[in-house]
Write an enzyme that holds these catalytic residues in place. Structure first.
Site, PDB file in Angstrom:
ATOM      1  N   SER A  54      70.699 -50.449  29.535  1.00 52.60           N
ATOM      2  CA  SER A  54      71.679 -51.139  28.701  1.00 52.60           C
ATOM      3  C   SER A  54      71.610 -52.661  28.906  1.00 52.60           C
ATOM      4  CB  SER A  54      73.080 -50.588  28.989  1.00 52.60           C
ATOM      5  OG  SER A  54      73.988 -50.937  27.966  1.00 52.60           O
ATOM      6  N   ASP A  99      73.109 -42.567  20.297  1.00 60.08           N
ATOM      7  CA  ASP A  99      73.751 -43.629  21.078  1.00 60.08           C
ATOM      8  C   ASP A  99      74.720 -44.405  20.179  1.00 60.08           C
ATOM      9  OD1 ASP A  99      74.429 -45.846  22.663  1.00 60.08           O
ATOM     10  OD2 ASP A  99      72.455 -45.897  23.596  1.00 60.08           O
ATOM     11  N   HIS A 158      74.308 -42.678  25.089  1.00 61.55           N
ATOM     12  CA  HIS A 158      74.120 -43.874  25.909  1.00 61.55           C
ATOM     13  C   HIS A 158      74.153 -43.514  27.395  1.00 61.55           C
ATOM     14  CE1 HIS A 158      73.988 -48.214  26.313  1.00 61.55           C
ATOM     15  NE2 HIS A 158      74.963 -48.163  27.205  1.00 61.55           N
TER      16      HIS A 158
END
Length: 217
Positions: A111, A169, A196
């Site tokens: 991320s 996601d 995610h």
């Protein structure tokens, strides 16, 4: 008698509102699955304001961030900004960590950590930093939309990379991760069915790590 082959060494960079210990826990299955890899976990130097994720009447665990794109020390990946509060301190920390605990064969980020990894890849290619690694793994990655970071995405990057992201996601849109992967010349892409998170299946990373192990050690 042959000397024992050393382990491959990877620097792991956590996502926004995580920490080194949290990310270490989330990579537990990978650490157990790849016993020939030593993961070293970095921890961002900036604390995320707890109220950013707090719900009414609920206590939150302090998480860390690599930089913020608002004056209130918040970060939103999908919003353009002229701010990158704390970025310089985070870069200095990573360079110091690499100097003290490196060298590293590779670097892995999730991320915001993956976004940071993309910047580190660019810094290495442009020779703007003493960092040096041979490959990168970017999970749920995205280009930083900070205007000050635009210079890091102005040319293709020639470094072996594995890009992993989920087709469902909702935090980092699939097309955003794809846009980042398109920046890299020597890339492999794995799209999983989930959202995610860091997928734990060894098979997702096996071929790439095997190739890097053969080529770089």
């Amino acid at each position: 008698m042959n000397a024992e082959k050393r382990k491959m060494k990877i620097l792991a960079i956590h996502g926004y509102y995580q920490s080194g210990p949290i990310f270490r826990s989330k990579l537990g299955s990978l650490r157990k699955g790849f016993k020939n890899i030593e993961f070293i976990f970095a921890e961002a130097p900036h604390e995320v304001p707890p109220e950013q994720f707090a719900k009414d009447g609920e206590d939150t665990v302090a998480g860390k961030g690599w930089w913020f794109n608002t004056e209130k020390y918040y970060f939103k990946a999908t919003e353009p900004s002229n701010l990158s509060v704390g970025y310089e301190e985070s870069l200095a920390y990573i360079e110091k960590l690499i100097h003290e605990k490196g060298p590293f064969d590779g670097i892995l980020g999730f991320s915001q950590g993956a976004s940071f990894v993309s910047i580190l890849c660019a810094l290495q290619q442009k020779k703007l930093s003493p960092i040096n690694f041979k490959f990168a793994v970017l999970i749920s990655g995205f280009k930083s939309l900070c205007a000050l970071h635009a210079e890091f995405y102005d040319e293709p990057i020639d470094l072996p990379t594995l890009h992993v992201y989920g087709e469902t996601d909702r935090i980092i849109p699939t097309e955003t991760s794809k846009e980042l992967s398109d920046l890299f010349i020597n890339r492999k892409i794995i799209i999983h069915e989930g959202g995610h998170y860091v997928p734990s299946k060894k098979s997702i990373y096996q071929d790439f790590f095997n190739e890097m192990n053969i080529n770089n050690l």
